[in-house]
Design a protein around this motif. Structure first.
Motif, PDB file in Angstrom:
ATOM      1  N   VAL A   1      66.913 -26.856 -11.210  1.00  0.00           N
ATOM      2  CA  VAL A   1      67.197 -28.204 -11.700  1.00  0.00           C
ATOM      3  C   VAL A   1      67.263 -28.103 -13.211  1.00  0.00           C
ATOM      4  O   VAL A   1      66.252 -27.856 -13.873  1.00  0.00           O
ATOM      5  N   GLY A   2      68.462 -28.274 -13.751  1.00  0.00           N
ATOM      6  CA  GLY A   2      68.622 -28.122 -15.190  1.00  0.00           C
ATOM      7  C   GLY A   2      68.246 -26.730 -15.641  1.00  0.00           C
ATOM      8  O   GLY A   2      68.760 -25.729 -15.138  1.00  0.00           O
ATOM      9  N   LYS A   3      67.293 -26.644 -16.567  1.00  0.00           N
ATOM     10  CA  LYS A   3      66.882 -25.365 -17.128  1.00  0.00           C
ATOM     11  C   LYS A   3      65.620 -24.814 -16.470  1.00  0.00           C
ATOM     12  O   LYS A   3      65.026 -23.863 -16.978  1.00  0.00           O
ATOM     13  N   GLN A   4      65.212 -25.392 -15.330  1.00  0.00           N
ATOM     14  CA  GLN A   4      63.997 -24.938 -14.660  1.00  0.00           C
ATOM     15  C   GLN A   4      64.303 -24.462 -13.251  1.00  0.00           C
ATOM     16  O   GLN A   4      65.187 -25.003 -12.575  1.00  0.00           O
ATOM     17  N   MET A   5      63.553 -23.456 -12.806  1.00  0.00           N
ATOM     18  CA  MET A   5      63.701 -22.922 -11.460  1.00  0.00           C
ATOM     19  C   MET A   5      62.408 -23.133 -10.683  1.00  0.00           C
ATOM     20  O   MET A   5      61.310 -22.966 -11.219  1.00  0.00           O
TER      21      MET A   5
ATOM     22  N   HIS B   1      73.834 -23.526 -16.263  1.00  0.00           N
ATOM     23  CA  HIS B   1      74.578 -22.652 -15.365  1.00  0.00           C
ATOM     24  C   HIS B   1      73.848 -21.332 -15.146  1.00  0.00           C
ATOM     25  O   HIS B   1      73.875 -20.776 -14.047  1.00  0.00           O
ATOM     26  N   SER B   2      73.176 -20.818 -16.192  1.00  0.00           N
ATOM     27  CA  SER B   2      72.454 -19.556 -16.069  1.00  0.00           C
ATOM     28  C   SER B   2      71.301 -19.664 -15.082  1.00  0.00           C
ATOM     29  O   SER B   2      71.068 -18.768 -14.276  1.00  0.00           O
ATOM     30  N   VAL B   3      70.556 -20.764 -15.158  1.00  0.00           N
ATOM     31  CA  VAL B   3      69.398 -20.919 -14.281  1.00  0.00           C
ATOM     32  C   VAL B   3      69.851 -21.060 -12.831  1.00  0.00           C
ATOM     33  O   VAL B   3      69.219 -20.528 -11.910  1.00  0.00           O
ATOM     34  N   HIS B   4      70.970 -21.738 -12.602  1.00  0.00           N
ATOM     35  CA  HIS B   4      71.509 -21.817 -11.240  1.00  0.00           C
ATOM     36  C   HIS B   4      71.916 -20.435 -10.739  1.00  0.00           C
ATOM     37  O   HIS B   4      71.734 -20.106  -9.558  1.00  0.00           O
TER      38      HIS B   4
ATOM     39  N   VAL C   1      78.705 -21.822 -13.424  1.00  0.00           N
ATOM     40  CA  VAL C   1      77.983 -21.168 -12.329  1.00  0.00           C
ATOM     41  C   VAL C   1      78.879 -20.138 -11.659  1.00  0.00           C
ATOM     42  O   VAL C   1      78.442 -19.033 -11.326  1.00  0.00           O
ATOM     43  N   GLU C   2      80.138 -20.477 -11.450  1.00  0.00           N
ATOM     44  CA  GLU C   2      81.032 -19.569 -10.730  1.00  0.00           C
ATOM     45  C   GLU C   2      81.467 -18.381 -11.586  1.00  0.00           C
ATOM     46  O   GLU C   2      81.609 -17.266 -11.072  1.00  0.00           O
ATOM     47  N   THR C   3      81.703 -18.593 -12.876  1.00  0.00           N
ATOM     48  CA  THR C   3      82.217 -17.508 -13.722  1.00  0.00           C
ATOM     49  C   THR C   3      81.127 -16.803 -14.513  1.00  0.00           C
ATOM     50  O   THR C   3      81.336 -15.687 -14.978  1.00  0.00           O
TER      51      THR C   3
END
Length: 332
Positions: A50-54, A5-8, A270-272
């Protein structure tokens, strides 16, 4: 480590502040000097997590791949679009999201300012930004521009009004479109990327064919993208699933329930901006859970405390070099 969620959310910041603009790139540390020189002067075209990668696409069919790993972080300065969660955490995402979000706290202080710092792993440096009523930050008149380099900055990306400094990533590389697609192909499905039906089927096939225990499979980024220690523990508890069950022995309906839960929890994260894993909280209970990790998880970081359901002491063990929290009775 930042979870999916952080990476997104980091990708959202790049989409809002960098895509469509010309990049100035440098490597103050020098370890990415050649790559920065190639990026410099190109327009940012798109960004994808995508997952933990940007993956940041620039003109000329060039992609920047960044994996923050355990210690990586992005530090932002200048004009930044923020929300209450980012403001409450001083701009930090990833493992520091456990700090919480104070929902009743205004984004702006009395001077109309707030501080925005690392998004990713913990950092001590803070950059002050001036905020408008629409929560858009403009560099404080007294702030040096461009901001001074602090610490070991692998890559600095700048527009005329926004700067992003990358520190301590596991991976920071340039890729061709073919290389980028090959990297993504090695990753498990991400609920926010690709076809939802095919994503679920990929996850089910990957789990059901393996004898590896489900606690390890959920952390395997080739099986499913984005799940880390917190989500792993909470998802297993929510399904009342013993973490030591081999993947092939998990009933298919439970595997599908795990996927559906990941779809739901990732969207909430992602939203919160918080890994909110307890359902049905309202009012003061919800505000407390957003502000404090101890009030929003079933088992994570609760070793030795009574299970919220049965009262059994929450167990802690190490598996795959990571800590696993679970209830021996509810997840028998």
């Amino acid at each position: 480590m930042p979870e999916g969620h952080s990476v997104h959310r980091i990708a959202r910041q790049f989409d809002r502040n960098f895509v469509g603009k010309t990049l100035s790139a440098s490597s103050p540390q020098g370890r990415f000097a050649e790559g920065a020189s190639v990026l410099d002067g190109r327009e940012a075209v798109s960004v994808q997590a995508v997952g933990k990668q940007m993956f940041l696409e620039t003109e000329g069919d060039l992609w920047l791949r960044v994996h923050l790993g355990l210690y990586g972080a992005w530090d932002f300065a200048g004009e930044i679009i923020v929300d209450p969660t980012i403001a409450s955490a001083n701009g930090r995402m990833g493992q520091t999201n456990q700090r919480g979000t104070v929902l009743d706290q205004p984004i702006l202080d009395e001077a109309g300012e707030n501080s925005l710092a690392s998004i990713g792993a913990p950092r001590g440096t803070r950059v002050h930004v001036r905020m408008s009523e629409q929560t858009k930050g403009l560099a404080d008149d007294g702030m040096q521009w461009p901001p001074p380099v602090v610490g070991q900055v692998r890559l600095r990306l700048m527009t005329d009004i926004t700067a992003a400094d990358l520190r301590g990533p596991t991976a920071c590389v340039l890729q061709t479109p073919e290389e980028m697609l090959a990297t993504v192909a090695k990753l498990g499905p991400d609920p926010l990327v690709g076809d939802p039906v095919e994503n679920e089927e990929r996850f089910v096939r990957a789990v059901k064919k393996k004898s590896t225990v489900i606690a390890l499979l959920l952390m395997d980024q080739s099986v499913v993208s984005g799940i880390g220690n917190v989500y792993r523990a909470e998802m297993l508890f929510r399904q009342r699933l013993n973490p030591h069950t081999p993947g092939r022995d998990v009933p298919e309906e439970v595997v599908r329930a795990l996927w559906a839960d990941w779809v739901r929890l990732l969207a909430i994260g992602v939203e919160t901006g918080q890994m909110m894993t307890m359902d049905g909280l309202t009012g003061d209970d919800y505000r407390a859970a957003m502000a404090n990790r101890d009030d929003r998880h079933w088992v994570y970081h609760r070793a030795g405390l009574p299970c919220r359901i049965c009262g059994t002491e929450i167990a802690l063990e190490e598996i795959g070099a990571r800590k696993l929290y679970w209830c021996p009775r509810c997840q028998a």
